[in-house]
Design a protein around this motif. Sequence first.
Motif, PDB file in Angstrom:
ATOM      1  N   GLY A  74      -0.381 -19.424 -25.534  1.00  0.00           N
ATOM      2  CA  GLY A  74       0.187 -20.687 -25.071  1.00  0.00           C
ATOM      3  C   GLY A  74      -0.462 -21.218 -23.814  1.00  0.00           C
ATOM      4  O   GLY A  74      -0.251 -22.384 -23.461  1.00  0.00           O
ATOM      5  N   LEU A  75      -1.252 -20.379 -23.123  1.00  0.00           N
ATOM      6  CA  LEU A  75      -1.957 -20.847 -21.929  1.00  0.00           C
ATOM      7  C   LEU A  75      -3.247 -21.587 -22.262  1.00  0.00           C
ATOM      8  O   LEU A  75      -3.823 -22.241 -21.376  1.00  0.00           O
ATOM      9  N   LEU A  76      -3.714 -21.487 -23.504  1.00  0.00           N
ATOM     10  CA  LEU A  76      -4.998 -22.102 -23.857  1.00  0.00           C
ATOM     11  C   LEU A  76      -4.958 -23.634 -23.923  1.00  0.00           C
ATOM     12  O   LEU A  76      -5.878 -24.283 -23.411  1.00  0.00           O
ATOM     13  N   PHE A  81      -6.606 -28.869 -18.358  1.00  0.00           N
ATOM     14  CA  PHE A  81      -5.855 -29.636 -17.360  1.00  0.00           C
ATOM     15  C   PHE A  81      -5.636 -28.803 -16.098  1.00  0.00           C
ATOM     16  O   PHE A  81      -5.795 -29.299 -14.977  1.00  0.00           O
ATOM     17  N   ILE A  82      -5.270 -27.522 -16.277  1.00  0.00           N
ATOM     18  CA  ILE A  82      -5.046 -26.649 -15.118  1.00  0.00           C
ATOM     19  C   ILE A  82      -6.344 -26.440 -14.350  1.00  0.00           C
ATOM     20  O   ILE A  82      -6.363 -26.457 -13.112  1.00  0.00           O
ATOM     21  N   LEU A 121      -2.382 -22.294  -7.518  1.00  0.00           N
ATOM     22  CA  LEU A 121      -2.034 -23.320  -8.507  1.00  0.00           C
ATOM     23  C   LEU A 121      -2.166 -22.777  -9.926  1.00  0.00           C
ATOM     24  O   LEU A 121      -1.295 -22.991 -10.769  1.00  0.00           O
ATOM     25  N   VAL A 122      -3.259 -22.051 -10.194  1.00  0.00           N
ATOM     26  CA  VAL A 122      -3.464 -21.490 -11.531  1.00  0.00           C
ATOM     27  C   VAL A 122      -2.384 -20.467 -11.848  1.00  0.00           C
ATOM     28  O   VAL A 122      -1.804 -20.455 -12.953  1.00  0.00           O
ATOM     29  N   LEU A 205     -15.382 -28.883 -20.301  1.00  0.00           N
ATOM     30  CA  LEU A 205     -15.719 -30.306 -20.212  1.00  0.00           C
ATOM     31  C   LEU A 205     -15.836 -30.927 -21.596  1.00  0.00           C
ATOM     32  O   LEU A 205     -15.368 -32.046 -21.830  1.00  0.00           O
ATOM     33  N   ARG A 206     -16.461 -30.217 -22.524  1.00  0.00           N
ATOM     34  CA  ARG A 206     -16.589 -30.743 -23.879  1.00  0.00           C
ATOM     35  C   ARG A 206     -15.225 -30.879 -24.551  1.00  0.00           C
ATOM     36  O   ARG A 206     -14.935 -31.870 -25.225  1.00  0.00           O
ATOM     37  N   ARG A 207     -14.351 -29.876 -24.349  1.00  0.00           N
ATOM     38  CA  ARG A 207     -13.019 -29.946 -24.949  1.00  0.00           C
ATOM     39  C   ARG A 207     -12.211 -31.113 -24.372  1.00  0.00           C
ATOM     40  O   ARG A 207     -11.484 -31.801 -25.103  1.00  0.00           O
ATOM     41  N   ALA A 208     -12.335 -31.335 -23.068  1.00  0.00           N
ATOM     42  CA  ALA A 208     -11.619 -32.453 -22.467  1.00  0.00           C
ATOM     43  C   ALA A 208     -12.126 -33.793 -22.994  1.00  0.00           C
ATOM     44  O   ALA A 208     -11.349 -34.719 -23.250  1.00  0.00           O
TER      45      ALA A 208
END
Length: 273
Positions: A74-76, A81-82, A121-122, A205-208
């Motif tokens: 669930g963290l993936l 964003f994180i 933050l992470v 970056l590609r996934r975003a």
Amino acid sequence: MHDFEFLRFVTIGQYLPTGSVVHRLDPRARLLAGFLLLAAVTAASRWTGLVMALVLLLAALVIARIPVGYALKGLLPPLPFIAFLAVLQIVFGPRGDAVPPLWTWGPASISTASLLNGALLVLRFAALILTLSWLSFCISTTEIVRALDALLAPLTKIGLPTHAFVLMVQVTLRFLPLLAQEAERIAKSQASRGAEWGTGRGGLLRRARQALPLLVPLFLSGLQRAENLALAMQARGYQGGKGRTAMSPLRFRPPDAAAVALAAALALLVIYM
């Protein structure tokens, strides 16, 4: 095809009836324990407290007989964003006057304090997501509604629309898996029309960049689902929670009180550390 399987990474909103000792507790006790852990993770200001919160959450997953690997998946989805927020915190965060920055270029700088804030933050986001996942694994949607109705019932005496709030929470939890399925359908449709998906390199970056074309159709689809749900409820004469009764009333037993007390003690320990 694993690049299009979004639902398997969405853990929030998935109920796993494992029959553990946690699942046998009163829904109000489970909900209060989860809220206490959420408050502790939010209030923790040091990395020691956040690390301890993560250890406690992993132990809670084991006690609830939830596969730890499945919960960590669930963290993936929110990882890009994180990571983006962590980079902003590191580069543009507070520099710290006592120690000189490690790297400076115009308004951007990297210091020991900013690196620590990025790591915090992470850790905080990871603990928050795991806490919400643990709650959804151990409490079904029906139990959440009944528990919130019972806990917020005193507020109805002062005129607050608590049932509307409970209904909003229920619809939100139900829509999360549906939005994942819709995103998977849209991604497959775009890939069939020649859009690049799941190929090449680029990491986060590609996934975003690939996720950006999904936002507008996903937002419009969510609005359409919400409108259809509102029309269906109106057509069936939905009147809210006034006068509603439960088939099996909730019973708060001594083990439930002990679980809430233990969660409160652990939450205070996380904040103290």
